[in-house]
Structures are given as C-alpha cells and as structure tokens.
Write a protein that holds these residues in place. Structure first.
Motif, PDB file in Angstrom:
ATOM      1  N   CYS A 181      -5.285 -34.262 -25.213  1.00 29.49           N
ATOM      2  CA  CYS A 181      -6.299 -34.045 -24.170  1.00 29.49           C
ATOM      3  C   CYS A 181      -6.996 -32.711 -24.402  1.00 29.49           C
ATOM      4  O   CYS A 181      -6.663 -31.965 -25.315  1.00 29.49           O
TER       5      CYS A 181
ATOM      6  N   GLU B 196      -6.313 -26.672 -15.444  1.00 26.14           N
ATOM      7  CA  GLU B 196      -7.180 -27.824 -15.208  1.00 26.14           C
ATOM      8  C   GLU B 196      -8.059 -27.474 -14.009  1.00 26.14           C
ATOM      9  O   GLU B 196      -7.547 -27.101 -12.954  1.00 26.14           O
TER      10      GLU B 196
ATOM     11  N   VAL C 168      -5.681 -35.230 -10.500  1.00 27.68           N
ATOM     12  CA  VAL C 168      -4.774 -35.036 -11.636  1.00 27.68           C
ATOM     13  C   VAL C 168      -3.570 -35.948 -11.408  1.00 27.68           C
ATOM     14  O   VAL C 168      -2.633 -35.596 -10.706  1.00 27.68           O
TER      15      VAL C 168
ATOM     16  N   ARG D 229      -0.642 -39.776 -15.407  1.00 30.33           N
ATOM     17  CA  ARG D 229      -1.103 -40.024 -16.773  1.00 30.33           C
ATOM     18  C   ARG D 229      -1.736 -38.753 -17.350  1.00 30.33           C
ATOM     19  O   ARG D 229      -1.482 -38.374 -18.491  1.00 30.33           O
ATOM     20  N   ARG D 230      -2.553 -38.089 -16.543  1.00 30.79           N
ATOM     21  CA  ARG D 230      -3.202 -36.851 -16.970  1.00 30.79           C
ATOM     22  C   ARG D 230      -2.164 -35.748 -17.186  1.00 30.79           C
ATOM     23  O   ARG D 230      -2.252 -34.976 -18.154  1.00 30.79           O
TER      24      ARG D 230
ATOM     25  N   LYS E 239      -0.456 -36.207 -20.497  1.00 28.66           N
ATOM     26  CA  LYS E 239      -1.334 -35.782 -21.591  1.00 28.66           C
ATOM     27  C   LYS E 239      -1.407 -34.262 -21.685  1.00 28.66           C
ATOM     28  O   LYS E 239      -1.428 -33.694 -22.782  1.00 28.66           O
TER      29      LYS E 239
END
Length: 169
Positions: A80, A98, A114, A117-118, A121
C-alpha cells in the motif's frame, strides 16, 4: 431537464470523438476544427482527490507544527501507500500516518474508513519499510489523522495516536 442536458452533453462528446477519429485517420472534413467545441474537464473545486490532497497538506503541516520530522510523503510499497512516514520527537518512534479527510461525518467519521483490510495492508507495508530502510530496531506506531472539513468552515483535526494495533490482526 437535467436528463436531457446530460444526454445532449454525452451525445456531443461522442460526436466530437468520432469527428476527431475521422480527422486523425485522414478522412476528409471541411474545417472540422472550426466547428468542434473544446471539451474542458473540470474536476470541480470540491472533488474527492482535491479534498484528499488538501487534507494531506493540512495533516503534514499539523505534524510539523508538533515538531514531527517528516521522513516521506506518499511513499508506495507493494502492499500500500503511506500518506506520511514521520518521526515523533518525543518518543523517537517511526510513525506510519494515514490521513482521512471528509466533508461530513454523515455516514461515518473519516477514521472509520480505515477498515481491517486497509490495516493489514498498512502493517505489511510497514514491514516492507523496515526491510527497505534497514531500521530493524526501530519502534513503529500507526496513527490516523482524521480531518472533517465541511464547506465554508474551518477543518477539525483529530490525531489518533497509536490508532492501529498491529497485534490485533
């Protein structure tokens, strides 16, 4: 009326595209460029990308005002991209940041975007960063900067320190 306007605009773009293809391929056309209007694609002043970019700039300035050392901005790894990688002056931790910016929290708060899955990554990319930078003994932390920036109002910044716990995966 709106549907008709969209239809006319869509039809005009198709016809212009066909005319340009014919012109490029050598087909004869009488002064085609004189009657072809220019299509200007304006993303608008509040498009998602522009808002995100402004949010990243504001988040960067916010951390710099707190004396964070910005190491990298928008650095991409196979897993990512990080908006920011910074160093916290108080703890000497490497902070993966982030930044989430939204106009409203009607559906959810910016930080709620967020998802797991994020997070996975981000954790994978953090390990890639450690290998790449060869900072094997550094302490890592994951922060989220949540910015709520309604139209014609001042942005509200919420810095969630240690918002992501990699052990929770």
């Amino acid at each position: 009326m709106g549907i008709w306007t969209n239809f006319k605009s869509w039809t005009r773009e198709i016809l212009i595209g066909i005319a340009q293809e014919m012109s490029d391929s050598g087909h004869h056309s009488e002064n085609l460029s004189a009657c072809t209007p220019k299509i200007v694609k304006n993303p608008g002043k509040y498009s998602k990308d522009i808002l995100g970019r402004k949010g990243e700039e504001l988040g960067t300035k916010y951390l710099m005002d707190l004396n964070y050392k910005i190491l990298y901005q928008n650095i991409k790894f196979p897993s990512c991209e990080f908006d920011l990688i910074a160093e916290d002056p108080k703890t000497n931790e490497i902070v993966m940041v982030e930044i989430k910016t939204r106009r409203s929290d009607h559906f959810c708060a910016p930080e709620e975007e967020v998802d797991q899955r994020r997070v996975k990554k981000m954790v994978d990319a953090a390990y890639e960063y450690v290998r790449w930078s060869r900072q094997y003994n550094c302490n890592l932390r994951f922060d989220i900067i949540s910015i709520l920036w309604p139209d014609n109002k001042e942005p509200q910044i919420n810095h969630l320190i240690g918002a992501i716990d990699p052990r929770s995966l």
